[in-house]
Write a protein that holds these residues in place. Structure first.
Motif, PDB file in Angstrom:
ATOM      1  N   ALA A  77      55.913  35.325  47.058  1.00  0.00           N
ATOM      2  CA  ALA A  77      55.376  36.373  46.509  1.00  0.00           C
ATOM      3  C   ALA A  77      55.761  36.195  44.893  1.00  0.00           C
ATOM      4  N   LEU A  78      56.992  35.714  44.536  1.00  0.00           N
ATOM      5  CA  LEU A  78      57.180  35.492  43.159  1.00  0.00           C
ATOM      6  C   LEU A  78      56.323  34.165  42.576  1.00  0.00           C
ATOM      7  N   TRP A  79      56.283  33.012  43.342  1.00  0.00           N
ATOM      8  CA  TRP A  79      55.666  31.870  42.817  1.00  0.00           C
ATOM      9  C   TRP A  79      54.182  32.279  42.893  1.00  0.00           C
ATOM     10  N   LEU A  80      53.599  32.768  43.802  1.00  0.00           N
ATOM     11  CA  LEU A  80      52.189  33.550  43.796  1.00  0.00           C
ATOM     12  C   LEU A  80      51.938  34.129  42.452  1.00  0.00           C
ATOM     13  N   GLY A  81      52.748  35.137  42.325  1.00  0.00           N
ATOM     14  CA  GLY A  81      52.466  35.864  41.121  1.00  0.00           C
ATOM     15  C   GLY A  81      52.707  35.136  39.651  1.00  0.00           C
ATOM     16  N   LEU A  82      53.484  34.207  39.588  1.00  0.00           N
ATOM     17  CA  LEU A  82      53.532  33.283  38.559  1.00  0.00           C
ATOM     18  C   LEU A  82      52.280  32.559  38.287  1.00  0.00           C
ATOM     19  N   VAL A  83      51.703  31.950  39.301  1.00  0.00           N
ATOM     20  CA  VAL A  83      50.549  31.248  39.274  1.00  0.00           C
ATOM     21  C   VAL A  83      49.460  32.129  38.884  1.00  0.00           C
ATOM     22  N   LEU A  84      49.317  33.030  39.469  1.00  0.00           N
ATOM     23  CA  LEU A  84      48.123  33.954  39.327  1.00  0.00           C
ATOM     24  C   LEU A  84      48.305  35.428  39.298  1.00  0.00           C
ATOM     25  N   PRO A  85      48.124  36.196  38.170  1.00  0.00           N
ATOM     26  CA  PRO A  85      48.572  37.480  38.347  1.00  0.00           C
ATOM     27  C   PRO A  85      47.583  38.314  39.446  1.00  0.00           C
ATOM     28  N   GLY A  86      48.467  38.960  40.183  1.00  0.00           N
ATOM     29  CA  GLY A  86      47.815  39.802  41.276  1.00  0.00           C
ATOM     30  C   GLY A  86      47.918  38.926  42.689  1.00  0.00           C
ATOM     31  N   ALA A  87      48.167  37.589  42.565  1.00  0.00           N
ATOM     32  CA  ALA A  87      48.133  36.921  44.028  1.00  0.00           C
ATOM     33  C   ALA A  87      49.493  37.483  44.665  1.00  0.00           C
ATOM     34  N   GLY A  88      50.523  37.819  43.975  1.00  0.00           N
ATOM     35  CA  GLY A  88      51.627  38.273  44.745  1.00  0.00           C
ATOM     36  C   GLY A  88      51.563  39.716  45.588  1.00  0.00           C
ATOM     37  N   SER A 186      53.599  42.530  36.774  1.00  0.00           N
ATOM     38  CA  SER A 186      53.187  42.089  37.869  1.00  0.00           C
ATOM     39  C   SER A 186      53.870  40.979  39.102  1.00  0.00           C
ATOM     40  N   VAL A 187      54.641  40.222  38.176  1.00  0.00           N
ATOM     41  CA  VAL A 187      55.363  39.275  38.742  1.00  0.00           C
ATOM     42  C   VAL A 187      56.709  39.847  39.434  1.00  0.00           C
ATOM     43  N   ILE A 188      57.371  40.780  38.600  1.00  0.00           N
ATOM     44  CA  ILE A 188      58.528  41.637  39.157  1.00  0.00           C
ATOM     45  C   ILE A 188      58.268  42.540  40.057  1.00  0.00           C
ATOM     46  N   ASP A 189      56.996  42.998  40.180  1.00  0.00           N
ATOM     47  CA  ASP A 189      56.616  44.053  41.285  1.00  0.00           C
ATOM     48  C   ASP A 189      56.535  43.291  42.612  1.00  0.00           C
ATOM     49  N   ALA A 190      55.638  41.995  42.571  1.00  0.00           N
ATOM     50  CA  ALA A 190      55.385  41.375  43.527  1.00  0.00           C
ATOM     51  C   ALA A 190      57.096  41.063  44.354  1.00  0.00           C
ATOM     52  N   TYR A 191      57.760  40.458  43.541  1.00  0.00           N
ATOM     53  CA  TYR A 191      58.985  40.008  43.958  1.00  0.00           C
ATOM     54  C   TYR A 191      59.690  41.340  44.560  1.00  0.00           C
ATOM     55  N   VAL A 192      59.748  42.376  43.943  1.00  0.00           N
ATOM     56  CA  VAL A 192      60.531  43.542  44.297  1.00  0.00           C
ATOM     57  C   VAL A 192      59.953  43.975  45.550  1.00  0.00           C
ATOM     58  N   ASP A 193      58.629  44.400  45.570  1.00  0.00           N
ATOM     59  CA  ASP A 193      57.757  44.686  46.836  1.00  0.00           C
ATOM     60  C   ASP A 193      58.370  43.865  47.910  1.00  0.00           C
ATOM     61  N   ALA A 194      58.280  42.671  48.065  1.00  0.00           N
ATOM     62  CA  ALA A 194      58.495  41.730  48.901  1.00  0.00           C
ATOM     63  C   ALA A 194      59.953  42.029  49.357  1.00  0.00           C
TER      64      ALA A 194
END
Length: 236
Positions: A77-88, A186-194
């Motif tokens: 989820a972290l790497w997806l959020g870094l590559v594209l906002p919202g992907a995480g 968005s990246v932090i939210d994707a990582y914390v949510d996962a």
């Protein structure tokens, strides 16, 4: 012994051995499976049986994903959020967060573009009002109807255009930092949510808040040594 007689003897021996060879080949073709333990399964199974076994094995390996028990991987989820906002958020199946993220990104980009345009317009107006050249008067588009610049008020307008130029430049830079902040959130939210997908939220968790009398021991009088407070208890 002549060659003709030798040929007759060889032909007679070949005719005598021919029935035994034919009988041995007939017994080998009709040998039962019980007498052949070393025969491989691939030699016994037919082509249809092989296809059926292969299909069954593929069905066993390709199991349907159970979304009720599926847990996202925080690193992915972290790497997806870094590559594209919202992907995480898409990977975490939190689709309702996408309008918030992309709304913030689009709003910041619009604010940054508009403030940048206003900054360039006021910068050009400020340079025109400072050069004392009548042919360069781009500042007139910012003047109110009927207002004119004279020698008495030119210093006030020079200061006004300078302050507005600096203000729009500051707002443009602030819009860029807010855009970077939305991306980082968005990246932090994707990582914390996962990461919190495995957090225990069962019915055993409870928080109880109730009033309580706290003994302060500041005075010897029993009625004056106590205070009113809140007692919190967390069960997990």
């Amino acid at each position: 012994m002549s060659s003709a007689r030798r040929s007759h003897i060889i032909a007679a021996m070949a005719l005598f051995a021919l029935p035994f060879c034919a009988y041995a080949q007939h017994e080998e073709r009709h040998m039962p499976l019980a007498d052949a333990p070393n025969i491989k399964a691939a030699e016994v199974l037919t082509h249809a049986d092989s296809v059926t076994l292969a299909t069954d094995s593929l069905q066993m390996t390709k199991k349907k994903r159970d979304w009720a028990t599926w847990k996202p991987d925080p690193k992915r989820a972290l790497w997806l959020g870094l590559v594209l906002p919202g992907a995480g958020q898409i990977y975490n199946r939190k689709f309702w967060k996408l309008p918030i993220i992309y709304g913030g990104i689009v709003g910041c980009m619009y604010a940054m573009t508009w403030n940048n345009q206003m900054y360039h317009d006021y910068s050009q107006a400020y340079m025109d009002i400072m050069d004392n050249d009548p042919s360069t008067a781009s500042y007139n588009q910012f003047m109110h109807l009927g207002a004119k610049i004279t020698n008495e008020n030119i210093s006030r307008y020079q200061d006004l255009f300078k302050r507005r130029k600096d203000r729009y430049r500051r707002w443009r830079d602030m819009s860029f930092f807010v855009l970077a902040g939305v991306y980082a959130l968005s990246v932090i939210d994707a990582y914390v949510d996962a990461s919190l997908s495995e957090f225990d939220i069962s019915n055993d968790l409870s928080l109880r808040v109730e009033p309580a009398i706290v003994n302060t021991d500041y005075q010897r009088h029993p009625l004056r040594s106590g205070g009113i407070g809140l007692h919190c208890s967390l069960n997990f």
